[in-house]
Structures are given as C-alpha cells and as structure tokens.
Design a protein around this motif. Structure first.
Motif, PDB file in Angstrom:
ATOM      1  N   ALA A  12       0.896  -1.114  -0.037  1.00 48.34           N
ATOM      2  CA  ALA A  12       0.075   0.038  -0.149  1.00 48.34           C
ATOM      3  C   ALA A  12       0.683   1.267   0.200  1.00 48.34           C
ATOM      4  O   ALA A  12       0.598   2.338  -0.626  1.00 48.34           O
ATOM      5  CB  ALA A  12      -0.891   0.041   1.173  1.00 48.34           C
ATOM      6  N   GLU A  13       1.989   1.120   0.684  1.00 47.93           N
ATOM      7  CA  GLU A  13       2.983   2.391   0.883  1.00 47.93           C
ATOM      8  C   GLU A  13       3.532   2.542  -0.494  1.00 47.93           C
ATOM      9  O   GLU A  13       3.567   3.806  -1.082  1.00 47.93           O
ATOM     10  CB  GLU A  13       4.024   2.164   1.790  1.00 47.93           C
ATOM     11  N   ARG A  14       3.870   1.441  -1.556  1.00 42.30           N
ATOM     12  CA  ARG A  14       3.985   1.565  -2.643  1.00 42.30           C
ATOM     13  C   ARG A  14       3.344   2.384  -3.640  1.00 42.30           C
ATOM     14  O   ARG A  14       3.594   3.199  -4.548  1.00 42.30           O
ATOM     15  CB  ARG A  14       4.592   0.478  -3.146  1.00 42.30           C
ATOM     16  N   VAL A  15       2.085   1.925  -3.556  1.00 40.75           N
ATOM     17  CA  VAL A  15       0.755   2.579  -4.309  1.00 40.75           C
ATOM     18  C   VAL A  15       0.651   4.026  -3.966  1.00 40.75           C
ATOM     19  O   VAL A  15       0.650   4.770  -4.799  1.00 40.75           O
ATOM     20  CB  VAL A  15      -0.280   1.439  -4.238  1.00 40.75           C
ATOM     21  N   ARG A  16       0.765   4.093  -2.640  1.00 40.28           N
ATOM     22  CA  ARG A  16       0.751   5.626  -2.042  1.00 40.28           C
ATOM     23  C   ARG A  16       1.454   6.423  -2.934  1.00 40.28           C
ATOM     24  O   ARG A  16       1.257   7.589  -3.303  1.00 40.28           O
ATOM     25  CB  ARG A  16       0.730   5.757  -0.716  1.00 40.28           C
ATOM     26  N   ASP A  39     -10.625  -0.947 -10.564  1.00 38.21           N
ATOM     27  CA  ASP A  39      -9.748  -0.785 -11.804  1.00 38.21           C
ATOM     28  C   ASP A  39      -8.256  -0.436 -11.357  1.00 38.21           C
ATOM     29  O   ASP A  39      -7.455  -0.878 -12.159  1.00 38.21           O
ATOM     30  CB  ASP A  39     -10.578   0.365 -12.855  1.00 38.21           C
ATOM     31  N   LEU A  40      -8.272   0.613 -10.302  1.00 42.56           N
ATOM     32  CA  LEU A  40      -7.029   0.989  -9.861  1.00 42.56           C
ATOM     33  C   LEU A  40      -6.222  -0.150  -9.281  1.00 42.56           C
ATOM     34  O   LEU A  40      -5.040  -0.496  -9.669  1.00 42.56           O
ATOM     35  CB  LEU A  40      -7.090   2.079  -8.797  1.00 42.56           C
ATOM     36  N   ALA A  41      -6.704  -0.923  -8.619  1.00 42.58           N
ATOM     37  CA  ALA A  41      -5.954  -2.137  -8.110  1.00 42.58           C
ATOM     38  C   ALA A  41      -5.488  -3.195  -9.109  1.00 42.58           C
ATOM     39  O   ALA A  41      -4.647  -3.334  -8.814  1.00 42.58           O
ATOM     40  CB  ALA A  41      -7.032  -2.904  -7.006  1.00 42.58           C
ATOM     41  N   THR A  42      -6.628  -3.239 -10.035  1.00 40.74           N
ATOM     42  CA  THR A  42      -5.749  -4.208 -11.266  1.00 40.74           C
ATOM     43  C   THR A  42      -4.855  -3.568 -11.926  1.00 40.74           C
ATOM     44  O   THR A  42      -3.829  -4.192 -12.313  1.00 40.74           O
ATOM     45  CB  THR A  42      -7.059  -4.480 -12.031  1.00 40.74           C
ATOM     46  N   SER A  43      -4.784  -2.326 -12.281  1.00 43.95           N
ATOM     47  CA  SER A  43      -3.751  -1.580 -13.136  1.00 43.95           C
ATOM     48  C   SER A  43      -2.567  -1.424 -12.336  1.00 43.95           C
ATOM     49  O   SER A  43      -1.513  -1.481 -12.914  1.00 43.95           O
ATOM     50  CB  SER A  43      -4.202  -0.218 -13.384  1.00 43.95           C
ATOM     51  N   MET A  44      -2.528  -1.437 -10.892  1.00 47.53           N
ATOM     52  CA  MET A  44      -1.411  -1.593 -10.252  1.00 47.53           C
ATOM     53  C   MET A  44      -0.888  -2.746  -9.614  1.00 47.53           C
ATOM     54  O   MET A  44       0.049  -2.739  -8.866  1.00 47.53           O
ATOM     55  CB  MET A  44      -1.550  -0.424  -8.784  1.00 47.53           C
ATOM     56  N   GLY A  45      -1.633  -3.925  -9.997  1.00 50.88           N
ATOM     57  CA  GLY A  45      -1.152  -5.201  -9.609  1.00 50.88           C
ATOM     58  C   GLY A  45      -1.328  -5.294  -8.115  1.00 50.88           C
ATOM     59  O   GLY A  45      -0.434  -6.117  -7.388  1.00 50.88           O
ATOM     60  N   VAL A  46      -2.331  -4.853  -7.336  1.00 45.04           N
ATOM     61  CA  VAL A  46      -2.498  -5.139  -5.843  1.00 45.04           C
ATOM     62  C   VAL A  46      -4.176  -5.424  -5.427  1.00 45.04           C
ATOM     63  O   VAL A  46      -4.788  -5.269  -6.500  1.00 45.04           O
ATOM     64  CB  VAL A  46      -2.133  -3.768  -5.001  1.00 45.04           C
ATOM     65  N   SER A  47      -4.221  -5.980  -4.362  1.00 46.26           N
ATOM     66  CA  SER A  47      -5.429  -6.267  -3.984  1.00 46.26           C
ATOM     67  C   SER A  47      -6.303  -5.027  -3.748  1.00 46.26           C
ATOM     68  O   SER A  47      -5.693  -3.863  -3.698  1.00 46.26           O
ATOM     69  CB  SER A  47      -5.391  -7.128  -2.672  1.00 46.26           C
ATOM     70  N   ARG A  48      -7.545  -5.093  -3.918  1.00 45.34           N
ATOM     71  CA  ARG A  48      -8.659  -4.023  -3.511  1.00 45.34           C
ATOM     72  C   ARG A  48      -8.290  -3.486  -2.089  1.00 45.34           C
ATOM     73  O   ARG A  48      -8.315  -2.162  -1.691  1.00 45.34           O
ATOM     74  CB  ARG A  48      -9.834  -4.113  -3.577  1.00 45.34           C
ATOM     75  N   SER A  49      -7.978  -4.335  -1.155  1.00 46.72           N
ATOM     76  CA  SER A  49      -7.769  -4.228   0.379  1.00 46.72           C
ATOM     77  C   SER A  49      -6.574  -3.275   0.357  1.00 46.72           C
ATOM     78  O   SER A  49      -6.475  -2.002   0.991  1.00 46.72           O
ATOM     79  CB  SER A  49      -7.716  -5.104   1.029  1.00 46.72           C
ATOM     80  N   THR A  50      -5.557  -3.303  -0.440  1.00 48.67           N
ATOM     81  CA  THR A  50      -4.424  -2.791  -0.331  1.00 48.67           C
ATOM     82  C   THR A  50      -4.490  -1.337  -0.871  1.00 48.67           C
ATOM     83  O   THR A  50      -3.978  -0.410  -0.657  1.00 48.67           O
ATOM     84  CB  THR A  50      -3.098  -3.481  -1.336  1.00 48.67           C
ATOM     85  N   MET A  51      -5.100  -1.303  -2.235  1.00 50.41           N
ATOM     86  CA  MET A  51      -5.707   0.077  -2.843  1.00 50.41           C
ATOM     87  C   MET A  51      -6.437   0.972  -1.851  1.00 50.41           C
ATOM     88  O   MET A  51      -6.215   1.983  -1.764  1.00 50.41           O
ATOM     89  CB  MET A  51      -6.433  -0.285  -4.034  1.00 50.41           C
ATOM     90  N   ARG A  52      -7.411   0.398  -1.194  1.00 49.46           N
ATOM     91  CA  ARG A  52      -8.179   0.916  -0.284  1.00 49.46           C
ATOM     92  C   ARG A  52      -7.189   1.609   0.859  1.00 49.46           C
ATOM     93  O   ARG A  52      -7.550   2.793   1.044  1.00 49.46           O
ATOM     94  CB  ARG A  52      -9.260  -0.183   0.411  1.00 49.46           C
ATOM     95  N   GLN A  53      -6.454   0.788   1.264  1.00 49.07           N
ATOM     96  CA  GLN A  53      -5.241   1.657   2.560  1.00 49.07           C
ATOM     97  C   GLN A  53      -4.444   2.420   2.030  1.00 49.07           C
ATOM     98  O   GLN A  53      -4.443   3.665   2.465  1.00 49.07           O
ATOM     99  CB  GLN A  53      -4.450   0.339   2.821  1.00 49.07           C
TER     100      GLN A  53
END
Length: 262
Positions: A12-16, A39-53
């Motif tokens: 999540a920190e990497r995505v942030r 869609d953001l989670a898919t494009s960045m290769g992470v789970s929805r919970s990680t994207m939500r964080q």
C-alpha cells in the motif's frame, strides 16, 4: 495524530507513493477523478484492500478526497491558495507566484450610484458614482473566489473599456498611474448561500472566507472598496509580522468569526 503511512503495509505504501508522485508531477490534475477502486487495484497489480489502504493514506494527507455515493469517487484535491495579508497584491499575481494558472469570469460590470457603505468607505459625497465589477476568480480552471470591486468612477474614466479579465491593479497602474500603498482588510467566516455555492462549486452553507478590503494609494487616498468570498477549503490565510522592539510589544488577536444566518 497517527501518521497514516505507519499503519499501512509495504504494498500500500508503494501504491501511495506512485499515486502521490503522479499528483505532484501533474499527471493527475486537481479535481480529476481517479478510476474505480477495483480498476486502480488491477492496473497497479494489488488487491482492493491494499488499494483501499493507499487511498485512505492519501486522503488523510489531504492529497485526495473521497465522495461516497453513485456519483462519487476519489478525486485529486485542489492545491490550497495562500492568501498573504502582509502584501497588497492582486489574485492573478498571487496565483502565479504559487505556480497556478489564473483565470477570470466576468459576472457584471457597470457604473452605479454608490450606496451608503461604499460612499463612506471611498470617501465620496452623496450621489457619487462608482465603477462596479463582479468577477469569479479561477485557480487552475476551478473557482476560488467571488470578487466584487467598487472604484470611484470620476478617478478612473473609461476603465470599463479596458480588458477586465486580468489584474485590475495592473490596469490602474498602466493607465491611471495608481498603485496600492496599503490596504485594510477585515476577515470573517460566513456560510455560502445557494447562489454563492453554485458559483464557487461548493455546497450550500460551506465555509467561505469573507474579506472586505479598503485600499489606499501611497498618498493615503482611498481608491478601492471590495468584498471577496474565498472558498475556505481551498485557501490558507497567512500573516508575516516583524517583531517590534521589546518596549513596544503588545498582543494582537486575529479572529475568524462565523456569521450566523438570520
């Protein structure tokens, strides 16, 4: 307050960091809606919970805002405008100095008889006329303030024939050899009316900074009486005050008072 970054995992920190980097480099513009969380989670290769964080951390830091509901989503938060009360400067110059693009929409212009408050503020006699200009000021294309300016008509003939979309101070200096010497400003917090909210792109009753200004030229003659309404969620007020000699020091209180609806 707990730092949101300390509570999220490394993914999540990497995505942030990636999203914040895109915002800071202008790849994601203020007001722009990010894609759906899935869609953001898919494009960045992470789970929805990680994207939500990651989005929660960005919201906590003020980089984005999340609006619930069918028409909502995650939006890049607009940069706040610093309104420095220590300087007398027009909004275009203020925005340019902060790296923003300035714009205007003219609502109305005209010459009208000064009302009692305007006449008193400008030192005009009964029946005197003033130039009346109402404009919306834009920061990076989004409304930041509603501006109502009144100037003595006798002092500035043919001003309405000039282009009024930019800085009035620049026009007054170029065509009338008039520059601001000092300004007295009074600030309070007021709720946005339905019309003001519609014009400024905010919610009814949202907080606005109401700034009433009286400006004098270097000779001490008043030439401007204006009233501005700034979006409080997009404006920061700053004051830079030099320290007085110890023998002359005294306290000063600056208060922003809410004005209640009648």
């Amino acid at each position: 307050m707990t730092d949101a970054r300390a509570t999220i995992g490394p993914a999540a920190e990497r995505v942030r960091r990636q999203l914040l980097d895109q915002i800071q480099h202008g790849l994601l513009r203020p007001g722009e809606r990010l894609g759906a969380e899935r869609d953001l989670a898919t494009s960045m290769g992470v789970s929805r919970s990680t994207m939500r964080q990651a989005l929660a951390a960005l919201e906590s830091a003020g980089a984005v805002r999340r609006v619930p509901g069918r028409g909502g989503g995650t939006f890049v938060r607009s940069q706040k405008v610093e309104r420095d009360l220590s300087r007398v400067v027009g909004v275009p110059a203020l925005l340019r100095a902060q790296g923003m693009t300035s714009g205007s929409r003219i609502i109305s212009t005209g010459i009208t008889e000064a009302d009692e408050e305007t006449a008193a503020s400008l030192g005009l006699g009964a029946g005197a006329f003033v130039i009346d200009v109402v404009r919306i000021r834009l920061a990076d294309g989004s409304p930041i303030s509603l501006e109502h300016v009144r100037l003595p008509a006798e002092r500035f003939p043919q001003l309405l024939d000039l282009p009024l979309g930019g800085s009035l101070y620049d026009l007054l200096e170029e065509h009338y050899d008039t520059v601001p010497g000092e300004a007295e400003e009074h600030i309070e917090v007021v709720p946005a009316s339905d019309d003001q909210a519609s014009i400024l792109g905010t919610e009814t009753d949202a907080a606005l900074l109401s700034i009433t200004r009286t400006t004098r030229d270097p000779d001490g003659e008043v030439f401007e009486f204006s009233h501005d309404l700034f979006r409080a969620d997009r404006t920061v007020i700053s004051v830079r005050t030099p320290a007085a000699p110890r023998s002359e020091r005294s306290g000063r209180v600056v208060a922003l008072r809410p004005r209640l609806k009648p």
